[in-house]
Structures are given as C-alpha cells and as structure tokens.
Scaffold this motif. Structure first.
Motif, PDB file in Angstrom:
ATOM      1  N   GLU A 213       0.816  -1.219   0.000  1.00 19.90           N
ATOM      2  CA  GLU A 213       0.000   0.000   0.000  1.00 19.90           C
ATOM      3  C   GLU A 213       0.848   1.266   0.000  1.00 19.90           C
ATOM      4  O   GLU A 213       0.550   2.234  -0.681  1.00 19.90           O
ATOM      5  CB  GLU A 213      -0.951  -0.016   1.196  1.00 19.90           C
ATOM      6  CG  GLU A 213      -2.210  -0.830   0.890  1.00 19.90           C
ATOM      7  CD  GLU A 213      -2.730  -1.577   2.108  1.00 19.90           C
ATOM      8  OE1 GLU A 213      -2.192  -1.350   3.209  1.00 19.90           O
ATOM      9  OE2 GLU A 213      -3.654  -2.390   1.964  1.00 19.90           O
ATOM     10  N   HIS A 214       1.897   1.248   0.828  1.00 23.13           N
ATOM     11  CA  HIS A 214       2.782   2.416   0.835  1.00 23.13           C
ATOM     12  C   HIS A 214       4.097   2.009   0.224  1.00 23.13           C
ATOM     13  O   HIS A 214       4.656   0.986   0.591  1.00 23.13           O
ATOM     14  CB  HIS A 214       3.010   2.897   2.262  1.00 23.13           C
ATOM     15  CG  HIS A 214       1.725   3.101   3.003  1.00 23.13           C
ATOM     16  ND1 HIS A 214       0.894   4.151   2.739  1.00 23.13           N
ATOM     17  CD2 HIS A 214       1.144   2.363   3.967  1.00 23.13           C
ATOM     18  CE1 HIS A 214      -0.170   4.045   3.520  1.00 23.13           C
ATOM     19  NE2 HIS A 214      -0.050   2.967   4.272  1.00 23.13           N
ATOM     20  N   ARG A 215       4.566   2.831  -0.672  1.00 18.88           N
ATOM     21  CA  ARG A 215       5.801   2.471  -1.363  1.00 18.88           C
ATOM     22  C   ARG A 215       6.972   2.362  -0.427  1.00 18.88           C
ATOM     23  O   ARG A 215       7.890   1.593  -0.646  1.00 18.88           O
ATOM     24  CB  ARG A 215       6.103   3.541  -2.408  1.00 18.88           C
ATOM     25  CG  ARG A 215       5.146   3.419  -3.563  1.00 18.88           C
ATOM     26  CD  ARG A 215       5.920   3.586  -4.792  1.00 18.88           C
ATOM     27  NE  ARG A 215       5.114   3.165  -5.919  1.00 18.88           N
ATOM     28  CZ  ARG A 215       5.416   3.490  -7.148  1.00 18.88           C
ATOM     29  NH1 ARG A 215       6.474   4.234  -7.379  1.00 18.88           N
ATOM     30  NH2 ARG A 215       4.681   3.074  -8.129  1.00 18.88           N
ATOM     31  N   GLY A 216       6.954   3.137   0.612  1.00 18.84           N
ATOM     32  CA  GLY A 216       8.113   3.173   1.483  1.00 18.84           C
ATOM     33  C   GLY A 216       8.116   2.085   2.542  1.00 18.84           C
ATOM     34  O   GLY A 216       9.097   1.920   3.265  1.00 18.84           O
ATOM     35  N   ASP A 217       7.022   1.352   2.642  1.00 17.47           N
ATOM     36  CA  ASP A 217       6.920   0.371   3.724  1.00 17.47           C
ATOM     37  C   ASP A 217       7.754  -0.863   3.402  1.00 17.47           C
ATOM     38  O   ASP A 217       7.354  -1.725   2.617  1.00 17.47           O
ATOM     39  CB  ASP A 217       5.451  -0.015   3.893  1.00 17.47           C
ATOM     40  CG  ASP A 217       5.256  -0.789   5.190  1.00 17.47           C
ATOM     41  OD1 ASP A 217       6.252  -1.359   5.674  1.00 17.47           O
ATOM     42  OD2 ASP A 217       4.122  -0.810   5.692  1.00 17.47           O
ATOM     43  N   VAL A 218       8.935  -0.924   3.998  1.00 18.38           N
ATOM     44  CA  VAL A 218       9.869  -2.005   3.679  1.00 18.38           C
ATOM     45  C   VAL A 218       9.287  -3.355   4.069  1.00 18.38           C
ATOM     46  O   VAL A 218       9.419  -4.345   3.347  1.00 18.38           O
ATOM     47  CB  VAL A 218      11.218  -1.774   4.389  1.00 18.38           C
ATOM     48  CG1 VAL A 218      12.195  -2.872   4.029  1.00 18.38           C
ATOM     49  CG2 VAL A 218      11.782  -0.426   4.009  1.00 18.38           C
ATOM     50  N   GLU A 219       8.625  -3.388   5.214  1.00 19.92           N
ATOM     51  CA  GLU A 219       7.999  -4.629   5.684  1.00 19.92           C
ATOM     52  C   GLU A 219       7.083  -5.215   4.620  1.00 19.92           C
ATOM     53  O   GLU A 219       7.177  -6.386   4.272  1.00 19.92           O
ATOM     54  CB  GLU A 219       7.156  -4.330   6.934  1.00 19.92           C
ATOM     55  CG  GLU A 219       7.959  -4.119   8.186  1.00 19.92           C
ATOM     56  CD  GLU A 219       8.333  -5.450   8.816  1.00 19.92           C
ATOM     57  OE1 GLU A 219       7.406  -6.200   9.151  1.00 19.92           O
ATOM     58  OE2 GLU A 219       9.543  -5.718   8.960  1.00 19.92           O
ATOM     59  N   GLN A 220       6.221  -4.335   4.112  1.00 13.00           N
ATOM     60  CA  GLN A 220       5.232  -4.784   3.134  1.00 13.00           C
ATOM     61  C   GLN A 220       5.887  -5.270   1.852  1.00 13.00           C
ATOM     62  O   GLN A 220       5.525  -6.307   1.309  1.00 13.00           O
ATOM     63  CB  GLN A 220       4.283  -3.627   2.799  1.00 13.00           C
ATOM     64  CG  GLN A 220       3.051  -3.629   3.672  1.00 13.00           C
ATOM     65  CD  GLN A 220       2.072  -2.580   3.231  1.00 13.00           C
ATOM     66  OE1 GLN A 220       2.314  -1.840   2.285  1.00 13.00           O
ATOM     67  NE2 GLN A 220       0.965  -2.497   3.943  1.00 13.00           N
ATOM     68  N   ILE A 221       6.880  -4.494   1.405  1.00 14.97           N
ATOM     69  CA  ILE A 221       7.564  -4.872   0.169  1.00 14.97           C
ATOM     70  C   ILE A 221       8.235  -6.226   0.342  1.00 14.97           C
ATOM     71  O   ILE A 221       8.169  -7.093  -0.527  1.00 14.97           O
ATOM     72  CB  ILE A 221       8.599  -3.795  -0.223  1.00 14.97           C
ATOM     73  CG1 ILE A 221       7.859  -2.499  -0.555  1.00 14.97           C
ATOM     74  CG2 ILE A 221       9.421  -4.247  -1.408  1.00 14.97           C
ATOM     75  CD1 ILE A 221       8.764  -1.346  -0.851  1.00 14.97           C
ATOM     76  N   GLN A 222       8.835  -6.408   1.506  1.00 17.50           N
ATOM     77  CA  GLN A 222       9.512  -7.681   1.776  1.00 17.50           C
ATOM     78  C   GLN A 222       8.537  -8.839   1.762  1.00 17.50           C
ATOM     79  O   GLN A 222       8.802  -9.892   1.179  1.00 17.50           O
ATOM     80  CB  GLN A 222      10.182  -7.627   3.148  1.00 17.50           C
ATOM     81  CG  GLN A 222      11.568  -7.061   3.077  1.00 17.50           C
ATOM     82  CD  GLN A 222      12.302  -7.288   4.367  1.00 17.50           C
ATOM     83  OE1 GLN A 222      11.816  -7.959   5.271  1.00 17.50           O
ATOM     84  NE2 GLN A 222      13.483  -6.726   4.462  1.00 17.50           N
ATOM     85  N   ARG A 223       7.395  -8.632   2.418  1.00 21.32           N
ATOM     86  CA  ARG A 223       6.400  -9.692   2.500  1.00 21.32           C
ATOM     87  C   ARG A 223       5.915 -10.068   1.090  1.00 21.32           C
ATOM     88  O   ARG A 223       5.834 -11.232   0.727  1.00 21.32           O
ATOM     89  CB  ARG A 223       5.219  -9.211   3.345  1.00 21.32           C
ATOM     90  CG  ARG A 223       4.568 -10.309   4.156  1.00 21.32           C
ATOM     91  CD  ARG A 223       3.684  -9.696   5.215  1.00 21.32           C
ATOM     92  NE  ARG A 223       2.278  -9.741   4.807  1.00 21.32           N
ATOM     93  CZ  ARG A 223       1.515 -10.823   4.927  1.00 21.32           C
ATOM     94  NH1 ARG A 223       2.014 -11.934   5.412  1.00 21.32           N
ATOM     95  NH2 ARG A 223       0.256 -10.806   4.546  1.00 21.32           N
TER      96      ARG A 223
END
Lengths: 315, 251
Positions: A213-223
């Motif tokens: 959802e947020h481009r900067g959210d590293v957690e989300q990108i990793q998941r």
C-alpha cells in the motif's frame, strides 16, 4: 534389464528424433558462443577484468539467450520429446504384450526406458557444454580454471537432473494416457503452465495476499517479495534457473532477491565483494538440488507405481 | 498311464468390479498334450491366459503351472511358458531377425546361441527370405510366422497360442499345424490353443475345453464330448463344430 536398456539406447541413437535434437544442440551452441564471445571480447578490449570470464560464456545473453536460460526454457522439451511415447507406443503397437510375455520383470521395462532416456540426455547436455567450452576457448582464448571446471560439472549434473524431471513427467503421461498425441500435448501444456504462467501467477498471488500500500513500507515490500518468490518456486523451471545462476555466478551469494535483504545485508554485500568458492556455492544450491532430485524421483516413482499396477489387456 | 500335469487350476476366479470374467475354472493340461481352448468372444479365455502367465492376479482359486505359482513366481513361469498373444506386435523399425535377437537377449541367451536358434526357427516357420526386412512391412501371415519363430527360440516346455492360424495362407496353416503337432509329439511341448477355427482345433487337439461366460462348460477328448449328452442323430461321429454349437443352442 540390461538388454532392454541396450535396445532402448540403440533405438534412441538411431532415431531421426535424436538426430534432429542433436543438430539443434550443435546449432544453439554455435549461435550462443558466437554472439556471447563477441560481447566478451569487446568487454575485454574496453579493459574489464573478470577472473571468471570463462563462465560468462554460459551466463551472458547475447542478442539471444544465454545457455542457462536456453536450457531452463527449452530443455524441458528435450525431456518431453525423449519420453512422451515411451509406454503408450508399445501398448498401441502390441509390443507391450510381447515384452510382458518374456521372462523379464515388469519394472525392468520402465527402469530401462527411464535410464536410457537419462543417458541420452546426459550425452546431449555434456556435449552442449563441451562444445561451447571448446568454441569459447578458440574464440575468446581463455582457459577455465579447475574451480570453473568444477562449476561446469555441477551445472551439467543439475541440468541432467532437471531434464530427468521432464523425462519422468513425460513417461508418467505416456503411462496414464493411451493416445500418443494426447500425452505429448499434456506434457507441453504442463511445460507452458510452469514456465510462463507461474511467474505471472506469483505476482498475482502476492498482490492479493500482501498488497503493497505504501511504497516506502519495507515490511510490506519484503512480505510481497517473499510470497511471490515462494509461489514461483513451485515451478521447477524457476528452481532450476535460480540454482544454475548461483552455480555459474560466483558473485551470487544468496538466492534471495535483493528486495528481501535487509539494508545491513546490502551493505555487507558491497563491502565484501569477493566471489564464493565452489563448496560455498554448493552449500547455497543444495536445497535446490535436493528439491529437483525429489521432483524427479517423485515423477519416476509415480510412473513406476502406476505401471506396476496396470493390467495390459491387449494380450 | 498317468501323464505329468503342466497346468492345473482349481476354482480359479477373476472379478472386475461386479463383473465375473472367470468363474470357478478348473482346468488340467498334461505334458505333451495339445489342448484346444474354445469359447465365444468374452468368455474369459484371455483373462485365463493372463492369470496363467501371472500378468493379472486371480481373485480366488489356485493355479499351478509346471510347479510354480504364476502370481508369486511369474519369471519362472514365463521362462518355461511361451505365449503368442492374439494382437502381438513387433518393432516396426527393426527387421524380423533383429526382433528375434531382442527376444533372445531378453531370455538371457548369449548372441552366439541366440543366432543359431534364430536361424533354425526362421527355417522352421519358413521366414528365411523375409528375415532381413523390416517387421513393419510384414503381412499378417508373416507376423504370425515371426511370432511362432519367437516362441521356438525360447524352447519352452509349454506354449500358449491365441489364434495362431489367423491370416495364414492354406499352405502356411498346414505347415504350422504340422509344426505344432511335431513339437508336441517329439519334444513333449504342451500346447494351449485358443482358436475359433474349429476344423484346425479338431485336426490337432488331443482334448478340448469349452468356456462360456467364465465357466468351463465341457472338457475332454472329442469322443468323450460327442458321447455325452445327446446322441448324434445319424449315428455318425460328431464333428467339433456340432459339439461346440450344441453347448450354445441350449443356452
């Protein structure tokens, strides 16, 4: 078993099918060395120095494919072609009843066929790598170090296992399906699904399960990346590509994608930019090797089990 | 004189789901005997042959082939019993001789022994000229001869033949029947002969068994079968054809 193996091998080597495939192999190796060695030479001329220059012959893509990519995508067809009519042709032509009324164990038939196919694949794969090495040495003028030879050997073994998986799959289809055309189509359909659709599918699944959802959210990108990688690893094509990358590229430390690494790992990667030696590369790919081996054995075991239980009524 | 038994089954039964293909079959074939195995299509003859060779497992009953149990020891049985299936095929791209060589190897013969047996077998079935042509070009009759040659090189103690005379020319039929008779007389090979060509069966079989719907409805020599049941109207000896049809008119 030995006489079956001998006959199957003779059949393979005398067949037009083998001749065509082999011509194809030679053409591909010529084409690849040609385009790739040009690239390498121009790179050398511009002063780049890479101790693993020789391996670049196999991993650099010219205008076309690199060898590793070629085998990953089109290798399955070789396996399928060697096996798609192994059992059902014998059934349709009545030679299965001939074989079964001889004093041979039923498993000798399927073992002999699988082994013969595997030997042919090994011959093709080895000659492909040797041809490229030979042409490469002539054109580029570099000689492989023992370390690189070991990597190539490992790569050949991995490729044989991978193609063996497709051979086993083809034999499985030839046992399950009575018509030769259908079993060939089933094999090709499976090939298309795993090589093209799984990679699309992995992104789709990851988008659905873990949307970013947020481009900067590293957690989300990793998941997201982790899920996509996990899904795409259900495809043997993907497994093979990752494993062969690690084997052929000593700088590849890990099969994790960049996205999945923490910032710290990235820093350490940049700081210690030294190649892995062979045992360490082997350590990284061991799970991949084992998985491909397991898939191959699974296919073969299923074929074996079904074939032993099937009643051949055509007698 | 009690002849040595080569095949003995007792209460042999095979069911496929709810369908019973073979129902309580008790069969006996002696050494050197030619046994005609008759019955309409779908009577269970083929299933019986599969069980005799250990290619399918009986649901119930006992089988003994030359002292072996085919289900447990299929290899020993197949070493002694050679079978010529009805729709047998050969490798089309190999010559007749190469096909035979493959069979010889599968039977564990070394190439020298195999080749001499192949020569002899080709001569006996009259296939010497065509031996080096591809099997794909063979006519039905030639394939049948090749099949018999395949049985001969195995030197079996027992042969199972399914329609061996189908598609052969008249001289071929005479030659094959002679061959079967001499094998049985001189080499004491037992033969289980499945055929719908009743006059051929009558010509060479010592005893016949007639199957219908999975059951053996009659077994014995021609005289025994002719004698049992209705007398022939004009007192002449009944031919096998009349005997055979009698069992199916009643049903």
């Amino acid at each position: 078993m030995r006489s079956i193996l001998r006959k199957e091998l003779a059949d393979h080597f005398n067949s037009t099918r083998f001749l065509i495939l082999y011509c194809l192999v030679v053409c591909v190796s010529l084409l690849i060395t040609n385009t790739v060695s040009l690239n390498i030479r121009s790179a050398m001329a511009s002063g780049a120095k890479d101790p693993h220059l020789f391996l670049l012959l196999f991993t650099t893509s010219g205008h076309f494919f690199s060898l590793a990519q070629f085998v990953a995508f089109f290798g399955p067809l070789i396996g399928l072609i060697m096996g798609f009519d192994a059992i059902n042709r014998e059934k349709n032509e009545g030679t299965m009843s001939l074989l079964l009324s001889q004093p041979v164990h039923r498993d000798a038939i399927i073992n002999g066929k699988f082994l013969a196919g595997l030997i042919v694949i090994a011959v093709m794969m080895t000659s492909l790598v040797l041809l490229i090495s030979g042409f490469g040495m002539l054109v580029v003028g570099v000689i492989p170090t023992p370390d690189q030879v070991a990597r190539l050997l490992l790569y050949v073994v991995l490729s044989i296992l991978y193609l063996g998986f497709w051979l086993g799959l083809a034999i499985l289809f030839s046992i399950l399906l009575r018509s030769i055309g259908t079993s060939a189509l089933a094999g090709i359909a499976f090939w298309i699904v795993v090589s093209f659709f799984v990679s699309f599918g992995s992104t789709l699944v990851a988008n659905a399960v873990a949307p970013v959802e947020h481009r900067g959210d590293v957690e989300q990108i990793q998941r997201h990346a982790r899920i996509a990688a996990a899904v795409s690893r259900t495809s043997p094509v993907h497994l093979y590509t990752e494993a062969s990358d690690v084997i052929m590229d000593p700088y590849k430390k890990t099969t994790k994608s960049f996205l999945m690494m923490g910032p710290l790992e990235k820093i350490s990667l940049a700081r210690f930019d030294s190649p892995l030696d062979v045992p360490q590369s082997l350590l990284v790919v061991a799970p991949y090797l084992v998985t491909i081996l397991a898939l191959t054995s699974l296919c073969f075991a299923a074929s074996y089990w079904i074939f032993m239980r099937q009643e051949i009524r055509s007698i | 004189m009690q002849a040595e038994t080569v095949i003995e089954t007792e209460g042999l039964t095979k069911r496929y789901g709810s369908k019973t293909a073979v129902d309580g079959l008790s069969l006996r074939v002696s050494r050197g005997e030619i046994f005609g195995f008759l019955g309409p299509n779908g009577a269970g003859k083929t299933t019986t042959i599969l069980m005799l060779l250990g290619l399918t497992e009986p649901t119930a009953g006992r089988i003994d082939v030359l002292g072996f149990n085919p289900t447990r020891q299929p290899l020993q049985v197949k070493r002694l019993v050679a079978c010529l299936p009805e729709n047998v095929g050969y490798y089309r791209d190999l010559t007749g001789r190469q096909n035979l060589r493959y069979v010889a190897r599968l039977n564990g013969l070394d190439d020298r022994e195999g080749d001499s047996r192949i020569e002899e077998a080709l001569r006996r079935v009259g296939l010497v000229e065509a031996a080096d042509k591809r099997a794909g070009t063979y006519s039905r009759g030639m394939r049948q001869r090749l099949g018999l040659a395949e049985l001969l090189i195995r030197r079996p103690r027992m042969m199972i033949l399914d329609e061996p005379t189908l598609g052969l020319d008249p001289q071929g039929i005479v030659a094959i029947l002679d061959l079967i008779r001499s094998l049985s007389a001189e080499e004491k090979v037992s033969v289980l002969l499945c055929s719908h060509q009743l006059q051929h069966v009558q010509a060479i079989c010592d005893r016949v068994g007639i199957m219908n719907q999975g059951r053996l409805v009659a077994q014995g020599t021609l005289q025994e079968l002719a004698g049992s049941g209705v007398e022939a109207a004009d007192g002449k000896r009944m031919g096998l054809e009349e005997i055979y049809l009698r069992y199916f008119q009643e049903a």
